[in-house]
Design a protein around this motif. Sequence first.
Motif, PDB file in Angstrom:
ATOM      1  N   ALA A  22      -9.650  91.414  10.086  1.00 39.63           N
ATOM      2  CA  ALA A  22      -8.847  90.205   9.847  1.00 39.63           C
ATOM      3  C   ALA A  22      -8.732  89.388  11.133  1.00 39.63           C
ATOM      4  O   ALA A  22      -8.867  88.155  11.111  1.00 39.63           O
ATOM      5  N   HIS A  23      -8.517  90.072  12.245  1.00 45.94           N
ATOM      6  CA  HIS A  23      -8.448  89.373  13.529  1.00 45.94           C
ATOM      7  C   HIS A  23      -9.810  88.778  13.899  1.00 45.94           C
ATOM      8  O   HIS A  23      -9.878  87.667  14.430  1.00 45.94           O
ATOM      9  N   LEU A  24     -10.866  89.508  13.622  1.00 46.26           N
ATOM     10  CA  LEU A  24     -12.210  88.998  13.871  1.00 46.26           C
ATOM     11  C   LEU A  24     -12.464  87.741  13.033  1.00 46.26           C
ATOM     12  O   LEU A  24     -13.107  86.793  13.499  1.00 46.26           O
ATOM     13  N   GLY A  25     -11.928  87.722  11.828  1.00 43.86           N
ATOM     14  CA  GLY A  25     -12.035  86.536  10.975  1.00 43.86           C
ATOM     15  C   GLY A  25     -11.428  85.309  11.635  1.00 43.86           C
ATOM     16  O   GLY A  25     -11.945  84.192  11.481  1.00 43.86           O
ATOM     17  N   CYS A  26     -10.357  85.492  12.375  1.00 43.62           N
ATOM     18  CA  CYS A  26      -9.746  84.366  13.085  1.00 43.62           C
ATOM     19  C   CYS A  26     -10.722  83.785  14.106  1.00 43.62           C
ATOM     20  O   CYS A  26     -10.833  82.564  14.244  1.00 43.62           O
ATOM     21  N   ALA A  39      -0.399  83.287  12.837  1.00 39.07           N
ATOM     22  CA  ALA A  39      -0.409  83.411  14.299  1.00 39.07           C
ATOM     23  C   ALA A  39       0.355  82.286  14.980  1.00 39.07           C
ATOM     24  O   ALA A  39       0.558  82.335  16.188  1.00 39.07           O
ATOM     25  N   GLY A  40       0.756  81.302  14.245  1.00 35.26           N
ATOM     26  CA  GLY A  40       1.512  80.197  14.818  1.00 35.26           C
ATOM     27  C   GLY A  40       0.644  78.962  14.982  1.00 35.26           C
ATOM     28  O   GLY A  40      -0.569  79.053  15.195  1.00 35.26           O
ATOM     29  N   GLU A  41       1.274  77.835  14.882  1.00 37.98           N
ATOM     30  CA  GLU A  41       0.561  76.563  14.963  1.00 37.98           C
ATOM     31  C   GLU A  41      -0.058  76.345  16.343  1.00 37.98           C
ATOM     32  O   GLU A  41      -1.141  75.781  16.466  1.00 37.98           O
ATOM     33  N   GLN A  42       0.619  76.816  17.375  1.00 37.68           N
ATOM     34  CA  GLN A  42       0.087  76.632  18.728  1.00 37.68           C
ATOM     35  C   GLN A  42      -1.268  77.339  18.883  1.00 37.68           C
ATOM     36  O   GLN A  42      -2.224  76.754  19.407  1.00 37.68           O
ATOM     37  N   MET A  43      -1.369  78.594  18.421  1.00 37.33           N
ATOM     38  CA  MET A  43      -2.641  79.316  18.495  1.00 37.33           C
ATOM     39  C   MET A  43      -3.696  78.601  17.646  1.00 37.33           C
ATOM     40  O   MET A  43      -4.851  78.482  18.058  1.00 37.33           O
ATOM     41  N   ALA A  44      -3.303  78.129  16.471  1.00 32.98           N
ATOM     42  CA  ALA A  44      -4.247  77.435  15.594  1.00 32.98           C
ATOM     43  C   ALA A  44      -4.765  76.162  16.261  1.00 32.98           C
ATOM     44  O   ALA A  44      -5.970  75.884  16.231  1.00 32.98           O
ATOM     45  N   GLN A  45      -3.883  75.427  16.880  1.00 33.46           N
ATOM     46  CA  GLN A  45      -4.307  74.189  17.541  1.00 33.46           C
ATOM     47  C   GLN A  45      -5.178  74.462  18.757  1.00 33.46           C
ATOM     48  O   GLN A  45      -6.148  73.740  18.999  1.00 33.46           O
ATOM     49  N   LEU A  46      -4.843  75.500  19.508  1.00 33.11           N
ATOM     50  CA  LEU A  46      -5.693  75.860  20.644  1.00 33.11           C
ATOM     51  C   LEU A  46      -7.094  76.232  20.162  1.00 33.11           C
ATOM     52  O   LEU A  46      -8.101  75.817  20.759  1.00 33.11           O
ATOM     53  N   ALA A  47      -7.183  76.984  19.080  1.00 35.13           N
ATOM     54  CA  ALA A  47      -8.484  77.355  18.515  1.00 35.13           C
ATOM     55  C   ALA A  47      -9.217  76.113  18.010  1.00 35.13           C
ATOM     56  O   ALA A  47     -10.425  75.961  18.224  1.00 35.13           O
ATOM     57  N   GLU A  48      -8.476  75.243  17.360  1.00 38.10           N
ATOM     58  CA  GLU A  48      -9.056  74.017  16.818  1.00 38.10           C
ATOM     59  C   GLU A  48      -9.637  73.129  17.917  1.00 38.10           C
ATOM     60  O   GLU A  48     -10.662  72.479  17.725  1.00 38.10           O
ATOM     61  N   ASN A  49      -8.988  73.134  19.060  1.00 36.94           N
ATOM     62  CA  ASN A  49      -9.426  72.294  20.176  1.00 36.94           C
ATOM     63  C   ASN A  49     -10.417  72.992  21.102  1.00 36.94           C
ATOM     64  O   ASN A  49     -10.753  72.460  22.151  1.00 36.94           O
ATOM     65  N   GLY A  50     -10.849  74.180  20.715  1.00 37.05           N
ATOM     66  CA  GLY A  50     -11.894  74.860  21.462  1.00 37.05           C
ATOM     67  C   GLY A  50     -11.461  75.578  22.724  1.00 37.05           C
ATOM     68  O   GLY A  50     -12.301  75.919  23.559  1.00 37.05           O
ATOM     69  N   TRP A  52     -10.279  78.654  25.106  1.00 40.02           N
ATOM     70  CA  TRP A  52     -10.732  80.045  25.184  1.00 40.02           C
ATOM     71  C   TRP A  52      -9.615  81.038  24.879  1.00 40.02           C
ATOM     72  O   TRP A  52      -9.886  82.152  24.455  1.00 40.02           O
ATOM     73  N   TYR A  53      -8.374  80.671  25.103  1.00 37.80           N
ATOM     74  CA  TYR A  53      -7.252  81.598  25.012  1.00 37.80           C
ATOM     75  C   TYR A  53      -7.172  82.346  23.673  1.00 37.80           C
ATOM     76  O   TYR A  53      -7.088  83.583  23.667  1.00 37.80           O
ATOM     77  N   PRO A  54      -7.197  81.657  22.528  1.00 38.20           N
ATOM     78  CA  PRO A  54      -7.097  82.406  21.257  1.00 38.20           C
ATOM     79  C   PRO A  54      -8.241  83.399  21.065  1.00 38.20           C
ATOM     80  O   PRO A  54      -8.018  84.511  20.580  1.00 38.20           O
ATOM     81  N   THR A  55      -9.433  83.010  21.461  1.00 36.48           N
ATOM     82  CA  THR A  55     -10.588  83.898  21.293  1.00 36.48           C
ATOM     83  C   THR A  55     -10.456  85.136  22.170  1.00 36.48           C
ATOM     84  O   THR A  55     -10.717  86.258  21.711  1.00 36.48           O
ATOM     85  N   VAL A  56     -10.032  84.964  23.408  1.00 42.46           N
ATOM     86  CA  VAL A  56      -9.903  86.107  24.318  1.00 42.46           C
ATOM     87  C   VAL A  56      -8.801  87.045  23.847  1.00 42.46           C
ATOM     88  O   VAL A  56      -8.997  88.267  23.760  1.00 42.46           O
ATOM     89  N   VAL A  57      -7.641  86.506  23.535  1.00 46.02           N
ATOM     90  CA  VAL A  57      -6.517  87.331  23.089  1.00 46.02           C
ATOM     91  C   VAL A  57      -6.883  88.074  21.803  1.00 46.02           C
ATOM     92  O   VAL A  57      -6.642  89.283  21.685  1.00 46.02           O
ATOM     93  N   THR A  58      -7.491  87.376  20.876  1.00 48.68           N
ATOM     94  CA  THR A  58      -7.853  87.985  19.603  1.00 48.68           C
ATOM     95  C   THR A  58      -8.970  89.011  19.784  1.00 48.68           C
ATOM     96  O   THR A  58      -8.961  90.066  19.140  1.00 48.68           O
ATOM     97  N   SER A  59      -9.902  88.740  20.681  1.00 47.84           N
ATOM     98  CA  SER A  59     -10.979  89.703  20.964  1.00 47.84           C
ATOM     99  C   SER A  59     -10.429  91.003  21.538  1.00 47.84           C
ATOM    100  O   SER A  59     -10.889  92.091  21.184  1.00 47.84           O
ATOM    101  N   VAL A  60      -9.444  90.890  22.414  1.00 48.18           N
ATOM    102  CA  VAL A  60      -8.811  92.089  22.980  1.00 48.18           C
ATOM    103  C   VAL A  60      -8.131  92.878  21.862  1.00 48.18           C
ATOM    104  O   VAL A  60      -8.251  94.109  21.798  1.00 48.18           O
ATOM    105  N   LEU A  61      -7.431  92.183  20.976  1.00 44.52           N
ATOM    106  CA  LEU A  61      -6.783  92.860  19.848  1.00 44.52           C
ATOM    107  C   LEU A  61      -7.810  93.555  18.957  1.00 44.52           C
ATOM    108  O   LEU A  61      -7.598  94.698  18.527  1.00 44.52           O
ATOM    109  N   VAL A  62      -8.926  92.901  18.687  1.00 46.79           N
ATOM    110  CA  VAL A  62      -9.978  93.505  17.866  1.00 46.79           C
ATOM    111  C   VAL A  62     -10.492  94.779  18.538  1.00 46.79           C
ATOM    112  O   VAL A  62     -10.630  95.823  17.889  1.00 46.79           O
TER     113      VAL A  62
END
Length: 148
Positions: A22-26, A39-50, A52-62
């Motif tokens: 599920a996290h990998l899906g993000c 995950a919150g609108e802030q994380m979604a917007q950071l991901a939407e704007n490209g 790196w933070y959401p990808t790194v944090v989520t990758s560590v969780l995965v």
Amino acid sequence: MPTDKNKYLMAAAISTTIAALAHLGCIIFGADWYRFLGAGEQMAQLAENGYWYPTVVTSVLVAVLLLWSLYALSGAGLIKRLPLLRLVLCAIASILLIRAVGFVYLIPFFPGNSLTFWLVSSGICLVMGAFYAVGTYKAWPVLKINRY
């Protein structure tokens, strides 16, 4: 290794792998998945704007969740015994159970997450933590290090 497979640790491995996927899906599908999983609108917007933070944090969780799955499989006797097996399984169970009941103390640090997110994710952590705790308890004699 046990002759009877530990169903609780097998369930722990399966549920933890599902959480990792599920996290990998993000990471793969982006902002909409971050929003859907709460995950919150802030994380979604950071991901939407490209960013790196959401990808790194989520990758560590995965990575952590997949490692936990391996430990559950090891404790269930399905794969080779991993180092510090009893200690790690106890730590995983503790982390999940503390996260499940201690979410009220985390809410102020993540104001973008909805109450629904906290209740659902805490319930999932409670179930997964119970799988790890019960499975570790049932396997405890088998997990003992043989010194001879």
